[in-house]
Design an enzyme around this catalytic site. Structure first.
Site, PDB file in Angstrom:
ATOM      1  N   TYR A 183     -15.044   1.115   9.177  1.00 50.66           N
ATOM      2  CA  TYR A 183     -13.780   1.721   9.205  1.00 50.66           C
ATOM      3  C   TYR A 183     -13.489   2.250  10.603  1.00 50.66           C
ATOM      4  O   TYR A 183     -12.614   1.579  11.383  1.00 50.66           O
ATOM      5  CB  TYR A 183     -13.468   2.616   8.282  1.00 50.66           C
ATOM      6  CG  TYR A 183     -11.699   2.838   8.087  1.00 50.66           C
ATOM      7  CD1 TYR A 183     -10.940   2.077   7.882  1.00 50.66           C
ATOM      8  CD2 TYR A 183     -11.320   4.077   8.303  1.00 50.66           C
ATOM      9  CE1 TYR A 183      -9.547   2.346   7.720  1.00 50.66           C
ATOM     10  CE2 TYR A 183     -10.361   4.662   8.046  1.00 50.66           C
ATOM     11  CZ  TYR A 183      -9.306   3.616   8.109  1.00 50.66           C
ATOM     12  OH  TYR A 183      -7.884   4.163   7.952  1.00 50.66           O
ATOM     13  N   ALA A 197      -1.238   1.046  12.871  1.00 51.50           N
ATOM     14  CA  ALA A 197      -1.742   2.079  12.100  1.00 51.50           C
ATOM     15  C   ALA A 197      -3.260   2.235  12.541  1.00 51.50           C
ATOM     16  O   ALA A 197      -4.085   1.723  11.878  1.00 51.50           O
ATOM     17  CB  ALA A 197      -1.432   2.137  10.659  1.00 51.50           C
ATOM     18  N   SER A 254      -5.144  -2.610   5.968  1.00 51.43           N
ATOM     19  CA  SER A 254      -6.507  -2.205   6.068  1.00 51.43           C
ATOM     20  C   SER A 254      -6.892  -1.226   4.813  1.00 51.43           C
ATOM     21  O   SER A 254      -6.167  -0.474   4.498  1.00 51.43           O
ATOM     22  CB  SER A 254      -6.771  -1.689   7.355  1.00 51.43           C
ATOM     23  OG  SER A 254      -7.765  -1.094   7.263  1.00 51.43           O
ATOM     24  N   THR A 265      -2.485  11.936   5.013  1.00 48.06           N
ATOM     25  CA  THR A 265      -1.209  11.825   4.602  1.00 48.06           C
ATOM     26  C   THR A 265      -1.158  11.627   3.079  1.00 48.06           C
ATOM     27  O   THR A 265      -2.207  11.209   2.630  1.00 48.06           O
ATOM     28  CB  THR A 265      -0.369  10.647   5.147  1.00 48.06           C
ATOM     29  OG1 THR A 265      -0.559  10.733   6.595  1.00 48.06           O
ATOM     30  CG2 THR A 265       1.026  10.686   4.709  1.00 48.06           C
ATOM     31  N   GLY A 273      -3.979  -3.050  -2.394  1.00 44.09           N
ATOM     32  CA  GLY A 273      -2.279  -2.503  -2.437  1.00 44.09           C
ATOM     33  C   GLY A 273      -1.973  -2.973  -3.913  1.00 44.09           C
ATOM     34  O   GLY A 273      -2.701  -3.670  -4.403  1.00 44.09           O
ATOM     35  N   TYR A 275      -3.718  -6.422  24.843  1.00 38.90           N
ATOM     36  CA  TYR A 275      -2.477  -7.471  24.954  1.00 38.90           C
ATOM     37  C   TYR A 275      -1.523  -6.775  25.469  1.00 38.90           C
ATOM     38  O   TYR A 275      -0.552  -7.329  26.108  1.00 38.90           O
ATOM     39  CB  TYR A 275      -2.083  -7.544  23.275  1.00 38.90           C
ATOM     40  CG  TYR A 275      -2.538  -9.051  22.712  1.00 38.90           C
ATOM     41  CD1 TYR A 275      -1.991 -10.088  22.523  1.00 38.90           C
ATOM     42  CD2 TYR A 275      -4.020  -9.115  22.528  1.00 38.90           C
ATOM     43  CE1 TYR A 275      -2.262 -11.342  22.098  1.00 38.90           C
ATOM     44  CE2 TYR A 275      -4.429 -10.434  21.907  1.00 38.90           C
ATOM     45  CZ  TYR A 275      -3.556 -11.453  21.843  1.00 38.90           C
ATOM     46  OH  TYR A 275      -4.102 -12.584  21.205  1.00 38.90           O
ATOM     47  N   GLY A 330       0.701  -1.341   0.151  1.00 42.76           N
ATOM     48  CA  GLY A 330      -0.040  -0.004   0.089  1.00 42.76           C
ATOM     49  C   GLY A 330       0.962   1.146   0.006  1.00 42.76           C
ATOM     50  O   GLY A 330       2.289   1.100  -0.014  1.00 42.76           O
ATOM     51  N   ASP A 382      -3.439 -13.004   3.036  1.00 45.79           N
ATOM     52  CA  ASP A 382      -4.230 -12.296   4.003  1.00 45.79           C
ATOM     53  C   ASP A 382      -4.406 -12.395   5.395  1.00 45.79           C
ATOM     54  O   ASP A 382      -4.274 -13.716   5.784  1.00 45.79           O
ATOM     55  CB  ASP A 382      -5.881 -12.933   3.384  1.00 45.79           C
ATOM     56  CG  ASP A 382      -6.856 -12.141   4.066  1.00 45.79           C
ATOM     57  OD1 ASP A 382      -6.462 -11.487   5.002  1.00 45.79           O
ATOM     58  OD2 ASP A 382      -8.157 -12.231   3.645  1.00 45.79           O
TER      59      ASP A 382
END
Length: 330
Positions: A148, A117, A78, A178, A39, A162, A13, A59
């Site tokens: 999303y 991210a 993503s 960006t 991507g 975690y 990507g 995947d």
């Protein structure tokens, strides 16, 4: 001495490919992973023959295995544009949940540090301006953007779980708009949409009255911020973006001025839940990381336009359609 090893997901990507470049330049062994649903293999084609670079067409919502030691994981897999996540909503939710879970399990097993991210979209249509990391957001979970927004919000929650429960070293980057070379010109977001329309000689589409705002960060600045965050000892979310705010209408005029086109600006209805304001408060990044963006919007725009102007027409507007036919490293 063996090089450190980093796994980068979403490697083909826009953001992921620039991260691959950065870590290859620093002599890491880079393991790149992407299912190429959004991507583009061309973004990393120049890296494929290199001995310290390996690409896995995979995947990550399925089981993820990496042999050998692993020092870092950068999770950038993503769909990130409305064009994509509205077309593949289930996959978007799965990569933020199942995919993140798989990678956190891998990080735990390998004792690797993992950076995710996240995005400014976790703030939704914000009621606080500018947005600080302490703001919880204003998100419609069942609206069109919810697939999303909630994917990223769950991703952050799972990552912190975690970190707190299993002691996994984690970092959370909340990335604001960006731009730069290798962007897809038809992905539906403001910056690439305007650039693509300008280069095609089309009228620029402004949704609503154009008074909504965005803040645009050049890719080199963002990559530096991500690198600093990964190497820091800070586990709470950190905003990464350029706080220089501009209205959509003014930005459209900037693009027209730079491209010297005779395009016009046309207005269309504002999409549902489209954020009215976007401006990061980067005080935390400045204090913790010593980071702030250096590239001005004018300079970044010129670099980006130079890149797209250098591409032949067949790659300029069709490059995202190239299929991956497999690659065997010699």
């Amino acid at each position: 001495m063996k090089p450190k090893r980093v796994l980068i997901t979403g490697a083909a990507g826009f953001l992921g490919s620039h991260l691959c470049d950065r870590f290859m330049a620093e002599d890491y062994e880079v393991i790149a992973m992407d299912n190429l649903i959004t991507g583009n293999i061309e973004n990393i084609e120049h890296l494929l023959p290199l001995p310290n670079f390996t690409f896995h067409h995979q995947d990550i919502t399925n089981y993820v295995h990496v042999s050998g030691d692993l020092d870092y994981i950068l999770h950038f897999a993503s769909p990130a544009s409305p064009v994509d996540y509205l077309k593949i909503p289930i996959q978007t939710l799965k990569v933020g949940s199942l995919g993140t879970h798989n990678l956190l399990g891998l990080a735990k097993h390998k004792n690797a540090r993992m950076l995710i991210a996240s995005t400014s979209e976790i703030y939704g249509d914000p009621l606080m301006h500018p947005q600080t990391e302490d703001y919880w957001g204003n998100v419609d979970p069942v609206g069109p953007r919810g697939v999303y927004d909630e994917s990223k919000r769950f991703q952050e929650a799972l990552t912190m779980a975690y970190h707190n429960f299993h002691g996994v070293e984690t970092r959370i980057a909340r990335i604001f708009n960006t731009y730069g070379p290798r962007m897809r010109l038809n992905d539906g977001r403001v910056f690439p949409a305007f650039i693509g329309q300008a280069l095609r000689g089309e009228n620029l589409t402004v949704f609503g009255n154009g008074k909504q705002t965005r803040s645009f960060c050049y890719i080199d600045d963002l990559v530096n911020g991500i690198h600093k965050l990964l190497m820091s000892d800070y586990s709470e979310p950190v905003n990464l973006g350029n706080p220089e705010e501009i209205t959509i209408l003014n930005f459209a005029n900037e693009v027209l001025s730079l491209t010297k086109g005779k395009n016009k600006i046309i207005h269309k209805e504002l999409p549902q839940n489209d954020p009215k304001k976007r401006k990061p408060d980067i005080s935390r990044a400045e204090k913790i990381l010593g980071w702030s963006p250096k590239v001005s919007r004018k300079e970044g725009l010129e670099k980006t336009l130079d890149y797209f102007n250098s591409l032949p027409e067949n790659k300029l507007f069709k490059r995202e359609h190239k299929k991956f036919d497999g690659y065997i490293k010699k």
